[in-house]
Each structure stands twice: as C-alpha cells, then as structure tokens.
Design an enzyme around this catalytic site. Structure first.
Site, PDB file in Angstrom:
ATOM      1  N   LYS A 151     -20.178  49.849   1.764  1.00 33.52           N
ATOM      2  CA  LYS A 151     -19.220  48.792   2.130  1.00 33.52           C
ATOM      3  C   LYS A 151     -19.217  47.754   1.032  1.00 33.52           C
ATOM      4  O   LYS A 151     -20.233  47.557   0.349  1.00 33.52           O
ATOM      5  CB  LYS A 151     -19.636  48.141   3.450  1.00 33.52           C
TER       6      LYS A 151
ATOM      7  N   GLY B 211      -5.961  41.368  19.489  1.00 28.62           N
ATOM      8  CA  GLY B 211      -5.759  41.473  18.039  1.00 28.62           C
ATOM      9  C   GLY B 211      -4.441  42.149  17.754  1.00 28.62           C
ATOM     10  O   GLY B 211      -4.114  43.176  18.350  1.00 28.62           O
TER      11      GLY B 211
ATOM     12  N   GLY C 293      -3.307  42.580  14.374  1.00 30.70           N
ATOM     13  CA  GLY C 293      -3.265  42.954  12.948  1.00 30.70           C
ATOM     14  C   GLY C 293      -2.820  44.398  12.853  1.00 30.70           C
ATOM     15  O   GLY C 293      -2.300  44.955  13.826  1.00 30.70           O
ATOM     16  N   ASN C 294      -3.043  45.027  11.716  1.00 25.35           N
ATOM     17  CA  ASN C 294      -2.546  46.396  11.531  1.00 25.35           C
ATOM     18  C   ASN C 294      -2.994  47.335  12.663  1.00 25.35           C
ATOM     19  O   ASN C 294      -2.170  47.988  13.301  1.00 25.35           O
ATOM     20  CB  ASN C 294      -2.984  46.930  10.160  1.00 25.35           C
TER      21      ASN C 294
HETATM   22  N1  GLU Z   1     -12.491  50.076   6.485  1.00 18.57           N
HETATM   23  C1  GLU Z   1     -12.273  51.226   7.322  1.00 18.57           C
HETATM   24  C2  GLU Z   1     -13.467  51.420   8.267  1.00 18.57           C
HETATM   25  O1  GLU Z   1     -14.198  50.499   8.540  1.00 18.57           O
HETATM   26  C3  GLU Z   1     -11.909  52.466   6.518  1.00 18.57           C
HETATM   27  C4  GLU Z   1     -12.941  52.920   5.546  1.00 18.57           C
HETATM   28  C5  GLU Z   1     -12.479  54.036   4.626  1.00 18.57           C
HETATM   29  O2  GLU Z   1     -11.358  54.521   4.776  1.00 18.57           O
HETATM   30  O3  GLU Z   1     -13.270  54.397   3.760  1.00 18.57           O
HETATM   31  O4  GLU Z   1     -13.648  52.471   8.805  1.00 18.57           O
END
Ligand code: GLU
Length: 405
Positions: free
Chosen positions: A96, A214, A216-217
């Site tokens: 992350k 929420g 959002g997207n």
């Molecule tokens: N940010 C998204 C998650 O928390 C997608 C992560 C990704 O596609 O690598 O799952």
C-alpha cells in the site's frame, strides 16, 4: 486500524490458522517500509510505500492521498491487501502507498507534480513483477497515467503492467471503474441467496431494502447497480449527511444532484445523519466510505441482516462481536470489496499478454472469481462452530499465504 491492532488480531487468530511461532512472526513483519518526502511548490509531503508480503506474487495495492494518512495506517492497509489478494486467489502479495496531503488543496498541475514525485521516490522498488500500485482514496485513473508515464521515462521501458486502474486508452481495463461495487454486488447476491432473504421478500412482493453510507465512486456505483437490480435503496449519504425515502430513492436523480450541487443532501427527501443511516430498519447496510463507523456504541442498534463492507475497515472488533451475537452476517471488506483488485489483476494480465478483454468478458471473470471466493468461505463457515464469517475468511487467507512463505 492501527498496526498494533493488526498484530493483536494476528495473535488471536494464530491458533485457528495453526500458525507456528515463525510464521506468526513473519506475518507480523512487513518486508519493507519505504518512506520519503515529496516536494511540490516548496512544500514537503511525507510519502510511503509499504511492501508487506510477496509470498503469493508481486506486492499489490493502491496509493492514497489523504491529509491524515500515516506510516502506521499504510502498514496496516498493506497487511490487509495481502489478505485480500489471497481471499480473491490472485497471484499477488500485499502492499500500500500513501501521501499525507489534502489533494483538494492542490491545483491540477501540483497534483500531477506530486504523482510524478511519488514515482521518482519509489520507482526502483516498483515494476510489473515487483510491486504494482493502483488507485485508492482520492487517487484516480488520471493519476495512474501520470505515474506510469514517469515510471516509463525513468526506466526507459514500456511497462503498462506496472500500475493498474489506468484510463482505458493507457491500457486500463473495461469495468475497472465499477469493479469494487460490482464485485460487492456478486458477493451480496450470494449471501442473500444463502440466507434466503429474497425468497421471503418475493413471497411478500417487496424489494430488499438497502442503506448505503458514502456516495464516492464505490458507494454511488453500488447504489446504482442495486437500484437497477430491483433492490430498494432507501438511504444514501456523503460527508455532509444523508437522505432517506421509505419507498426507495431514484438513484439516477440523486446522482445528478450530487454532481450539480456537491452533496446528496440537496435531493428533496427526509434528512438523516450518517449515524442514523446505519440503524435504519433495512435488510442490508453498506458502509462504503470511512473506516470504524460501526462501533460498540451503535452495533447493538443495527437492524439489518447483512452488513456488506465496501469501505476498508468500517467495523471495529468490538462491534463485530456484537453483530455476530445478533446473528447479523458481516461480509468483510477483504471479500466484499475485492472486486477492485480482482479487475486490477485482469488489467495486469491484459497488459502482460497485450490483450483487450470486452466488458462482458471482464464481467464474467469477475463474477466467477467473486462467487468462487464467497462459496469457498461459506462452505468452511457452515462447517465451523462459533466462528464468525470474517474470522473464517481471514483464517483461510492466512493459510494460503503461509503455504507460500
Ligand atoms: N485500493 C483498492 C483496494 O483497496 C484496489 C487495489 C488494487 O487494485 O490494487 O482494494
């Protein structure tokens, strides 16, 4: 969730997953914590990339731009990504990224500069077979395109598979934009069937009622998809507050208002707070925005039969216990929102093989993946005694990771 809570949780779950001391130690330790400062317009922004575990494949996970993000949080989120990729059975590990910044205060030019600076800081540790970032909170396909461009310039390579969630014309995948919500829909439909929720409703000729926190997207897409599928979305909310309509909201019109005026609260319907939304008399609640919104203080008042965690970490461990005792099925984030990273995987595969899948193909593959992931867990859950669905999910994922360590 703090990383301290992650380790406490891991210790708790260790006997169930039959972890040795060494395995537990390994699972509690990120492989690498990369930190830097990004300078834009003379200001410095702390930035991180945490590579938690690559036992099952390249590190995978989004990058968030948020004023409150910090190293501890990014580390926890990287850990959860390694669980999520295992749940969805993707050949990835967990990672992350984060930048401590309020992106709403940056100009478009500064945002681009920040995105490129992120890659300059970490590019030596990224790559299609090393670590593959993606969007997360407040990061977009456009940002992914800048990051890819910067990476390709620095490495003198063509490497679209180094990042996912790109715009279609830069090698992005169809359906990626709605994938988190769509994956959630597939998980929800499986759960609804297992609990026989819709049969009862069909007999009574009423739709299942849903409240979504929420817009959002993920949240708004979920509202739209469920509305289209005949669910009655009776409440939605955003950071300014929520709206409620007993007979269901016309989601397209609510979306229009959100786009025009900036919030769903301007839609003419009964106003409710974000807290009230969670305790409405509905069949399903979907936290799709913030973490830690279902707590020991409100869990006892939740009336839904299913909680679908589209946000990351919306339920605290204490609340989770309460919901379990109330016989409420909690579909955990690592399963419920794994549609996003699953289509990221399809994007990565398409880039690697130089293929372009149709929306139908992506959709079909996503459905297969989600249904399979759900049922593997459900089968174990039915056999298990006194263990909640979330714990069964985690135990299975951890066993898969440990096998590869
Ligand atoms: N940010 C998204 C998650 O928390 C997608 C992560 C990704 O596609 O690598 O799952």
């Amino acid at each position: 969730m703090s990383f301290n809570q992650v380790t406490t949780f891991l210790k708790k779950i260790a006997p169930l997953a039959e972890l040795s001391k060494e395995q537990l130690q390994k699972l509690q330790t990120p492989d690498r914590v990369l930190a830097s400062h990004l300078t834009v317009s003379g200001k410095k922004y702390p930035a991180w990339r945490v590579q938690f575990n690559n036992a099952r494949g390249p590190y995978k996970g989004g990058i968030r731009f948020h004023p409150e993000v910090n190293e501890d949080e990014v580390t926890s989120l990287a850990f959860w990504m390694s669980i999520k990729t295992a749940v969805a059975d993707l050949p990835f590990g967990g990672g992350k990224g984060g930048v401590q910044v309020d992106p709403k205060k940056l100009s478009a030019k500064e945002l681009e500069e920040l995105s490129r600076a992120y890659i300059r800081a970490f590019y030596q540790h990224l790559g299609p077979d090393t670590d593959v970032p993606a969007p997360d909170v407040y990061t977009t396909p456009e940002i992914m395109a800048w990051m890819l461009d910067e990476y390709e310039k620095l490495t003198h390579t063509k490497a679209p598979a180094m990042i996912t969630g790109k715009p279609i014309e830069k090698g992005g995948s169809l359906v990626r934009d709605i994938a988190t919500a769509l994956g959630g829909v597939y998980i929800l439909e499986e759960a609804v069937n297992k609990l026989n929720l819709s049969e009862k409703k069909v007999a009574l000729k009423v739709a299942l009622k849903v409240a979504i926190q929420g817009f959002g997207n993920a949240g708004r897409t979920m509202a739209r998809l469920l509305h289209e599928r005949g669910y009655s979305v009776v409440a939605v909310s955003d950071s300014q507050g929520g709206i409620f309509a007993e007979k269901g909201l016309p989601i397209e019109e609510v979306e229009k208002i959100k786009d025009e005026k900036g919030s769903v609260i301007f839609f003419p319907a009964k106003k409710i707070t974000n807290e009230e939304l969670l305790t409405l008399p509905v069949d399903i609640i979907i936290p799709a925005a913030l973490s830690e919104v279902i707590t020991k203080d409100n869990a006892a008042y939740i009336k839904a039969k299913i909680v679908l965690e589209l946000a990351n970490g919306p339920t605290t461990p204490e609340a989770d216990e309460i919901l379990y005792k109330k016989n409420i099925l909690v579909l955990p984030d690592v399963l419920a929102n794994a549609g996003g990273v699953s289509v990221s995987y399809f994007e990565w595969l398409q880039n690697k093989k130089n293929e372009h899948w149709s929306a139908e193909k992506v959709n079909e593959e996503l459905q297969k993946k989600m249904v399979k992931a759900f049922n593997l867990i459900w089968n174990e859950y039915e056999k298990s005694k006194n263990i909640n669905f979330r714990t069964v999910t985690y135990v299975q994922a951890i066993k898969k990771i440990v096998r590869e360590i």
